[in-house]
Structures are given as structure tokens and as C-alpha cells.
Write a protein that holds these residues in place. Sequence first.
Motif, PDB file in Angstrom:
ATOM      1  N   HIS A  15       8.330  -9.039 -11.393  1.00 50.54           N
ATOM      2  CA  HIS A  15       8.532  -8.194 -12.400  1.00 50.54           C
ATOM      3  C   HIS A  15       7.082  -8.319 -13.346  1.00 50.54           C
ATOM      4  O   HIS A  15       7.017  -7.436 -14.225  1.00 50.54           O
ATOM      5  CB  HIS A  15       9.707  -9.140 -13.178  1.00 50.54           C
ATOM      6  N   GLU A  16       6.368  -9.562 -13.171  1.00 48.73           N
ATOM      7  CA  GLU A  16       5.241  -9.492 -14.023  1.00 48.73           C
ATOM      8  C   GLU A  16       4.377  -8.416 -13.651  1.00 48.73           C
ATOM      9  O   GLU A  16       3.261  -8.132 -14.608  1.00 48.73           O
ATOM     10  CB  GLU A  16       4.538 -10.818 -13.819  1.00 48.73           C
ATOM     11  N   THR A  17       4.223  -7.730 -12.223  1.00 47.17           N
ATOM     12  CA  THR A  17       3.399  -6.670 -12.269  1.00 47.17           C
ATOM     13  C   THR A  17       4.103  -5.270 -12.279  1.00 47.17           C
ATOM     14  O   THR A  17       3.515  -4.328 -11.727  1.00 47.17           O
ATOM     15  CB  THR A  17       2.568  -6.940 -10.780  1.00 47.17           C
ATOM     16  N   ALA A  18       5.420  -5.115 -12.972  1.00 44.63           N
ATOM     17  CA  ALA A  18       5.904  -3.818 -13.083  1.00 44.63           C
ATOM     18  C   ALA A  18       5.082  -2.962 -13.901  1.00 44.63           C
ATOM     19  O   ALA A  18       4.307  -3.324 -14.579  1.00 44.63           O
ATOM     20  CB  ALA A  18       7.175  -4.036 -13.895  1.00 44.63           C
ATOM     21  N   THR A  19       4.884  -1.693 -13.124  1.00 42.74           N
ATOM     22  CA  THR A  19       3.946  -0.643 -13.866  1.00 42.74           C
ATOM     23  C   THR A  19       2.557  -0.812 -13.153  1.00 42.74           C
ATOM     24  O   THR A  19       1.847   0.082 -13.444  1.00 42.74           O
ATOM     25  CB  THR A  19       4.298  -0.274 -14.989  1.00 42.74           C
ATOM     26  N   LYS A  20       2.128  -2.016 -12.729  1.00 41.02           N
ATOM     27  CA  LYS A  20       0.724  -2.081 -12.318  1.00 41.02           C
ATOM     28  C   LYS A  20       0.325  -1.388 -11.007  1.00 41.02           C
ATOM     29  O   LYS A  20       1.436  -1.063 -10.245  1.00 41.02           O
ATOM     30  CB  LYS A  20       0.348  -3.302 -12.264  1.00 41.02           C
ATOM     31  N   SER A  21      -0.852  -0.777 -10.777  1.00 37.10           N
ATOM     32  CA  SER A  21      -1.369  -0.282  -9.648  1.00 37.10           C
ATOM     33  C   SER A  21      -2.768  -0.930  -9.468  1.00 37.10           C
ATOM     34  O   SER A  21      -3.196  -1.386 -10.195  1.00 37.10           O
ATOM     35  CB  SER A  21      -1.284   1.323  -9.476  1.00 37.10           C
ATOM     36  N   GLY A  22      -3.117  -0.572  -8.211  1.00 35.54           N
ATOM     37  CA  GLY A  22      -4.603  -0.966  -7.653  1.00 35.54           C
ATOM     38  C   GLY A  22      -4.675  -0.395  -6.407  1.00 35.54           C
ATOM     39  O   GLY A  22      -3.866   0.478  -5.728  1.00 35.54           O
ATOM     40  N   LYS A  23      -5.772  -0.844  -5.467  1.00 31.55           N
ATOM     41  CA  LYS A  23      -6.241  -0.086  -4.644  1.00 31.55           C
ATOM     42  C   LYS A  23      -6.507  -1.383  -3.364  1.00 31.55           C
ATOM     43  O   LYS A  23      -6.805  -2.407  -3.583  1.00 31.55           O
ATOM     44  CB  LYS A  23      -7.432   0.638  -4.659  1.00 31.55           C
ATOM     45  N   LEU A  24      -6.345  -0.787  -2.228  1.00 29.68           N
ATOM     46  CA  LEU A  24      -6.479  -1.932  -1.125  1.00 29.68           C
ATOM     47  C   LEU A  24      -7.096  -0.894  -0.047  1.00 29.68           C
ATOM     48  O   LEU A  24      -6.587  -0.137   0.739  1.00 29.68           O
ATOM     49  CB  LEU A  24      -5.180  -2.453  -0.500  1.00 29.68           C
ATOM     50  N   GLY A  25      -8.424  -0.879   0.053  1.00 30.17           N
ATOM     51  CA  GLY A  25      -9.238   0.142   0.678  1.00 30.17           C
ATOM     52  C   GLY A  25      -8.928   1.395   0.126  1.00 30.17           C
ATOM     53  O   GLY A  25      -9.007   1.488  -1.157  1.00 30.17           O
ATOM     54  N   LYS A  26      -8.677   2.424   0.955  1.00 30.15           N
ATOM     55  CA  LYS A  26      -8.086   3.812   0.336  1.00 30.15           C
ATOM     56  C   LYS A  26      -6.902   3.959  -0.090  1.00 30.15           C
ATOM     57  O   LYS A  26      -6.229   5.060  -0.752  1.00 30.15           O
ATOM     58  CB  LYS A  26      -8.625   4.920   1.025  1.00 30.15           C
ATOM     59  N   THR A  27      -5.897   2.925   0.035  1.00 27.71           N
ATOM     60  CA  THR A  27      -4.496   2.933  -0.409  1.00 27.71           C
ATOM     61  C   THR A  27      -4.287   2.553  -1.515  1.00 27.71           C
ATOM     62  O   THR A  27      -4.633   1.679  -2.167  1.00 27.71           O
ATOM     63  CB  THR A  27      -3.879   1.978   0.736  1.00 27.71           C
ATOM     64  N   LEU A  28      -3.364   3.394  -2.125  1.00 25.97           N
ATOM     65  CA  LEU A  28      -2.994   3.064  -3.477  1.00 25.97           C
ATOM     66  C   LEU A  28      -1.793   2.407  -3.527  1.00 25.97           C
ATOM     67  O   LEU A  28      -0.728   2.559  -2.851  1.00 25.97           O
ATOM     68  CB  LEU A  28      -2.672   4.495  -4.188  1.00 25.97           C
ATOM     69  N   LEU A  29      -1.820   1.068  -4.311  1.00 25.86           N
ATOM     70  CA  LEU A  29      -0.745   0.197  -4.351  1.00 25.86           C
ATOM     71  C   LEU A  29       0.001   0.402  -5.668  1.00 25.86           C
ATOM     72  O   LEU A  29      -0.794   0.632  -6.722  1.00 25.86           O
ATOM     73  CB  LEU A  29      -1.033  -1.165  -4.273  1.00 25.86           C
ATOM     74  N   CYS A  30       1.441   0.167  -5.699  1.00 24.08           N
ATOM     75  CA  CYS A  30       2.037   0.431  -7.175  1.00 24.08           C
ATOM     76  C   CYS A  30       3.347  -0.310  -7.079  1.00 24.08           C
ATOM     77  O   CYS A  30       4.141  -0.085  -6.020  1.00 24.08           O
ATOM     78  CB  CYS A  30       2.237   1.897  -7.529  1.00 24.08           C
ATOM     79  N   ASN A  31       3.620  -0.873  -8.098  1.00 24.90           N
ATOM     80  CA  ASN A  31       5.078  -1.533  -8.372  1.00 24.90           C
ATOM     81  C   ASN A  31       5.444  -0.665  -9.525  1.00 24.90           C
ATOM     82  O   ASN A  31       4.930  -0.568 -10.788  1.00 24.90           O
ATOM     83  CB  ASN A  31       4.843  -3.053  -8.954  1.00 24.90           C
ATOM     84  N   PRO A  32       6.349   0.407  -9.327  1.00 32.25           N
ATOM     85  CA  PRO A  32       6.827   1.372 -10.173  1.00 32.25           C
ATOM     86  C   PRO A  32       7.703   0.922 -11.474  1.00 32.25           C
ATOM     87  O   PRO A  32       7.922   1.329 -12.462  1.00 32.25           O
ATOM     88  CB  PRO A  32       7.556   2.341  -9.156  1.00 32.25           C
ATOM     89  N   GLY A  33       7.915  -0.376 -11.229  1.00 29.67           N
ATOM     90  CA  GLY A  33       9.188  -0.852 -12.236  1.00 29.67           C
ATOM     91  C   GLY A  33      10.507  -0.537 -12.497  1.00 29.67           C
ATOM     92  O   GLY A  33      10.792   0.578 -11.767  1.00 29.67           O
ATOM     93  N   PRO A  34      11.174  -1.057 -13.167  1.00 31.05           N
ATOM     94  CA  PRO A  34      12.653  -0.524 -13.219  1.00 31.05           C
ATOM     95  C   PRO A  34      12.845   0.836 -13.967  1.00 31.05           C
ATOM     96  O   PRO A  34      13.902   1.306 -13.863  1.00 31.05           O
ATOM     97  CB  PRO A  34      13.307  -1.608 -14.140  1.00 31.05           C
TER      98      PRO A  34
END
Length: 206
Positions: free
Chosen positions: A180-199
Amino acid sequence: IAVSSCRAKMKLLAFTDVHADSTSLKKLALLVRKEKPDLLINLGDFTIFEQNIEQVCAKLAKLHPIQLVIHGNHEDEGIAELMCKRHKWTFLHQKTALVDDVLFIGYGGGGFMTTDAAFVRWTKTIVDKVKKAKKTILITHQPAYGTAVDNKWGQHVGNQSFTDFIKKHNITLALSGHIHETATKSGKLGKTLLCNPGPNGKVFVL
């Protein structure tokens, strides 16, 4: 599972960890009406340990007819699959779905496992599909380890097996929730976009 259409681009609306919250459900409904996505992605924990699950799913069903769903740690796999059958959603746990030229890979459940041998075994069976896909989206409840979306109070609590899979394959987008603490956050792992879209949900255009 394979679906085909003539869309030039695909618009996705992903959400996670709603936990039956009425405010989040209303915000999701507003976002769906505004953005008119092609499909929804439910990353699990849509209930609080399955309390009133039928009522919650009835509200979710009103959002959009096409939904890809995985269970979280608050839902039993079998019960979540039953709800998907009832509402004609695609239950994506340990399954893939090809929509146009986008391959969706789903893996639900989990909590704070460091590695997942079952995930490793299963993903070995879909390597050919991953190699052939033009775009691939990994959908998990627990996030990948050592990333922007698994940092809980300064500690990384994600899954290393997911991280290894993303690093090894050409994954366009990795969606996850649980933290829950990372809701709405995004980042990268290499070329991959990572995201926690949240509720409250987040829109992606591919």
C-alpha cells in the motif's frame, strides 16, 4: 485465451488493493467513464478477506464488461475464479491472454515470499509465447524485488523470482500491488516499466 480486434492502440485501466472501499470504487467508475478503456486489469485484494465478495464483485462488474483478474492474498484462488466465471471475466492466474499483439501474463496470490518456485516452473512453460509476443505485460499481486514498487519503510519486500523473469525477458510493463505504501508509484527495471496503479486506478496506452 486469445482476443483480436482492429485497435490501433490499446488503452488499459489497472487497479489494485481496493479492499471493498466505496470511495475507490466510485473513483474507478469516474475514471472508466472519462477514459473509456478497452479493458480493466484487477491485480487482487479487491476484498477484505472475502467479506461481502459477491456485493463487491457486483459493483466491479458495473465498471466494464472486459476484465482480466488475479487474486491477491485476501482472496482464495478458487473463490476468485468462481467470481470470474460468474461475471464472465478472465481469471488470469497462471494463464496468459493474447489481446491483439499484447501478451498478458498473470500470477496472483502471494504475500511476502522472497522467491516462488511454482512461478519459476510455470513460466518455463510459456517461454515461447513470451519470445513471440510484440509486447508483454506481467500482472502479479506481489511486486518484483529491489524496485521502486516493493520498498516498504526502507526495506525491499518483493519477489526475486519476478525480478529474475523481468530481467531475462522482454517485458514491456510489469503491474503489481500488495504494498500500500507504494500505491501510484512507478519505476524502471532495465527497459521494463514497473507500476503499482493503486486502488483508484491508472491508465496505460500501448
